[in-house]
Design a protein around this motif. Sequence first.
Motif, PDB file in Angstrom:
ATOM      1  N   UNK A   1       0.837  -1.194   0.000  1.00 17.92           N
ATOM      2  CA  UNK A   1       0.000   0.000   0.000  1.00 17.92           C
ATOM      3  C   UNK A   1       0.875   1.248   0.000  1.00 17.92           C
ATOM      4  N   UNK A   2       0.434   2.268  -0.687  1.00 16.10           N
ATOM      5  CA  UNK A   2       1.255   3.482  -0.835  1.00 16.10           C
ATOM      6  C   UNK A   2       1.471   4.207   0.481  1.00 16.10           C
ATOM      7  N   UNK A   3       0.621   3.991   1.469  1.00 17.77           N
ATOM      8  CA  UNK A   3       0.791   4.632   2.773  1.00 17.77           C
ATOM      9  C   UNK A   3       1.686   3.791   3.698  1.00 17.77           C
ATOM     10  N   UNK A   4       2.123   2.609   3.234  1.00 15.46           N
ATOM     11  CA  UNK A   4       2.964   1.762   4.048  1.00 15.46           C
ATOM     12  C   UNK A   4       2.239   1.111   5.201  1.00 15.46           C
ATOM     13  N   UNK A   5       0.910   1.017   5.134  1.00 16.92           N
ATOM     14  CA  UNK A   5       0.108   0.376   6.182  1.00 16.92           C
ATOM     15  C   UNK A   5      -1.132  -0.249   5.557  1.00 16.92           C
ATOM     16  N   UNK A   6      -1.723  -1.181   6.280  1.00 21.36           N
ATOM     17  CA  UNK A   6      -2.938  -1.846   5.807  1.00 21.36           C
ATOM     18  C   UNK A   6      -4.121  -0.897   5.997  1.00 21.36           C
ATOM     19  N   UNK A   7      -5.017  -0.786   5.040  1.00 17.70           N
ATOM     20  CA  UNK A   7      -6.175   0.120   5.182  1.00 17.70           C
ATOM     21  C   UNK A   7      -7.004  -0.210   6.414  1.00 17.70           C
ATOM     22  N   UNK A   8      -7.525   0.836   7.055  1.00 18.46           N
ATOM     23  CA  UNK A   8      -8.384   0.656   8.232  1.00 18.46           C
ATOM     24  C   UNK A   8      -9.783   1.193   7.945  1.00 18.46           C
ATOM     25  N   UNK A   9     -10.636   1.222   8.959  1.00 19.20           N
ATOM     26  CA  UNK A   9     -12.074   1.423   8.769  1.00 19.20           C
ATOM     27  C   UNK A   9     -12.433   2.733   8.083  1.00 19.20           C
ATOM     28  N   UNK A  10     -11.776   3.825   8.410  1.00 22.30           N
ATOM     29  CA  UNK A  10     -12.145   5.121   7.838  1.00 22.30           C
ATOM     30  C   UNK A  10     -11.458   5.410   6.520  1.00 22.30           C
ATOM     31  N   UNK A  11     -10.703   4.467   5.978  1.00 22.87           N
ATOM     32  CA  UNK A  11      -9.982   4.668   4.716  1.00 22.87           C
ATOM     33  C   UNK A  11     -10.847   4.323   3.513  1.00 22.87           C
ATOM     34  N   UNK A  12     -10.463   4.923   2.387  1.00 22.02           N
ATOM     35  CA  UNK A  12     -11.027   4.574   1.091  1.00 22.02           C
ATOM     36  C   UNK A  12      -9.954   3.823   0.315  1.00 22.02           C
ATOM     37  N   UNK A  13     -10.250   2.617  -0.113  1.00 25.99           N
ATOM     38  CA  UNK A  13      -9.281   1.772  -0.811  1.00 25.99           C
ATOM     39  C   UNK A  13      -9.426   1.956  -2.311  1.00 25.99           C
ATOM     40  N   UNK A  14      -8.278   2.178  -2.983  1.00 24.37           N
ATOM     41  CA  UNK A  14      -8.261   2.376  -4.430  1.00 24.37           C
ATOM     42  C   UNK A  14      -7.381   1.320  -5.083  1.00 24.37           C
ATOM     43  N   UNK A  15      -7.967   0.518  -5.963  1.00 23.92           N
ATOM     44  CA  UNK A  15      -7.215  -0.306  -6.912  1.00 23.92           C
ATOM     45  C   UNK A  15      -7.288   0.391  -8.261  1.00 23.92           C
ATOM     46  N   UNK A  16      -6.148   0.599  -8.894  1.00 25.73           N
ATOM     47  CA  UNK A  16      -6.150   1.248 -10.208  1.00 25.73           C
ATOM     48  C   UNK A  16      -6.994   0.426 -11.177  1.00 25.73           C
ATOM     49  N   UNK A  17      -7.887   1.096 -11.889  1.00 23.88           N
ATOM     50  CA  UNK A  17      -8.858   0.366 -12.707  1.00 23.88           C
ATOM     51  C   UNK A  17      -8.220  -0.395 -13.868  1.00 23.88           C
ATOM     52  N   UNK A  18      -7.047   0.098 -14.362  1.00 27.34           N
ATOM     53  CA  UNK A  18      -6.419  -0.546 -15.514  1.00 27.34           C
ATOM     54  C   UNK A  18      -5.289  -1.491 -15.120  1.00 27.34           C
ATOM     55  N   UNK A  19      -5.101  -1.742 -13.810  1.00 31.94           N
ATOM     56  CA  UNK A  19      -4.059  -2.648 -13.355  1.00 31.94           C
ATOM     57  C   UNK A  19      -4.653  -4.021 -13.044  1.00 31.94           C
TER      58      UNK A  19
END
Length: 470
Positions: free
Chosen positions: A33-51
């Motif tokens: 992850x770009x933030x260097x941590x696993x996403x938590x409850x208040x986060x918005x997770x983004x997977x690049x649509x073309x990857x």
Amino acid sequence: TGLNWFFCSLLAATTAVYKQWIPNTNFETASNWDKGRVPCASDVVHFEKDKVVSVFVRSPHVLTDMYLPLNGELVLAAGAGFSAFDGSWDPGCDSGATVRFADAEHRAWFDPTLWQDVLPSGEPKPSGPIFSVDEERVPCRYDDVVFQPETSFRVNTDSSQPVIHLRSISVMGQELNTPASWAGYLGGPSAPLQFHGNGTLQVTGTGCPDKSGCACGNALDGPRICAALLRASGRQCPEPACQSPLQPLGHCCGVCGATINLDFTPDFDLQKYQDRLVQELLSQPKYAGVQMAISKVHKAQTFLGILSRSSAPLIQIVLIDDRAGVEAGTAAEQLAADIMESIAQHGEALGISSGKMEVATGSTASGQVGSHPVSRITAGTVMGLLFSLLFLGGILVLYRKGKLRLPALRLPRPWDRVEEPVSPAPASDKGFDNPMFNVEPLGADLGEETPKDLQVFYLNPVYDASETET
């Protein structure tokens, strides 16, 4: 001790080599992850649509929102899943952020830093005195490849060889060791998301059939392997302590120490010989800081300085040590000398026909590399070479003296005397030049005119004058 245990396990090990892919694309891996941590409850997770991506999820997660790719998969372990965040307080997740999944497209099959040697159980292989040259740090054609159970991954198989042969591939805890089982997996939904690139992986299910060892088979991708290593190390090889470092076949950077190249007979057993060296020499306390790489390689052949398309198999031993400064490589040099002495005494029984040692240490003068052939074993080879040179020299002498005719060869002879141009004969002269003879009229060298009534005799180099007498 741990060292003795390693030697015992090494001697008991089979010739099978297991190489495990290190990186993964798991949801719970912080480095993904770009933030260097696993996403938590208040986060918005983004997977690049073309990857394209395959992501293994081990546990349940609560998220505010998640954007999925157009082509990908989420592989859920038992009990894993996603649920929407209800706004309640989550310790350690006070401020929400957009967390993006890292790009895994650049992780290359031929990057040695992304592989590790493991035991058949999957545990990392203990460090010891045996190492591999760089081309052999990547899976070789008879190796077993392991992708860790309960992990997802994506690997770029771009290659300079159309087919990458392997003995087996283990994915999700399942070993695929036949062409049919591997073909079945490639036809499934996950394989296109896990493997991409122009190289085709092919499982053979067979190990090395030759007891003298098998070449790794990664020579064509050597430049690709070295480029990946140099990117990881700052785009240049480390500065060696010796002024004239050795360049082992299959290795990217020069090393201080020693190399030994062995010619072998059908009786040679690579695994047994490696075990012998480890047990009798490398295990000695004075060689505690020495490491050895031993394998079959193919060296391009040259004749009279011309590179041939063919290559000759040989056993390459690379010895390095942990000494620094002027002492760099000296322990490896001593071990190499001991190996050469052992070969001189027992080489024939071990299936070794000849050996050549080269040395580069911190005390070696610039440009100086020691070469120590096994005199007892290579004497025949040296004598054969000298005889061949004498034979060719004899032919050359006979050819120059006219005692040997080679009518099929039309090669210029630089030793022939340059002759003065001959004036054309008068039109009335019906004579002709005989290409079989290279002679001149008597007196021509004296610059005298030849009387018309003088008989001119020619010497025929084919016949002896004494044979014409009756």
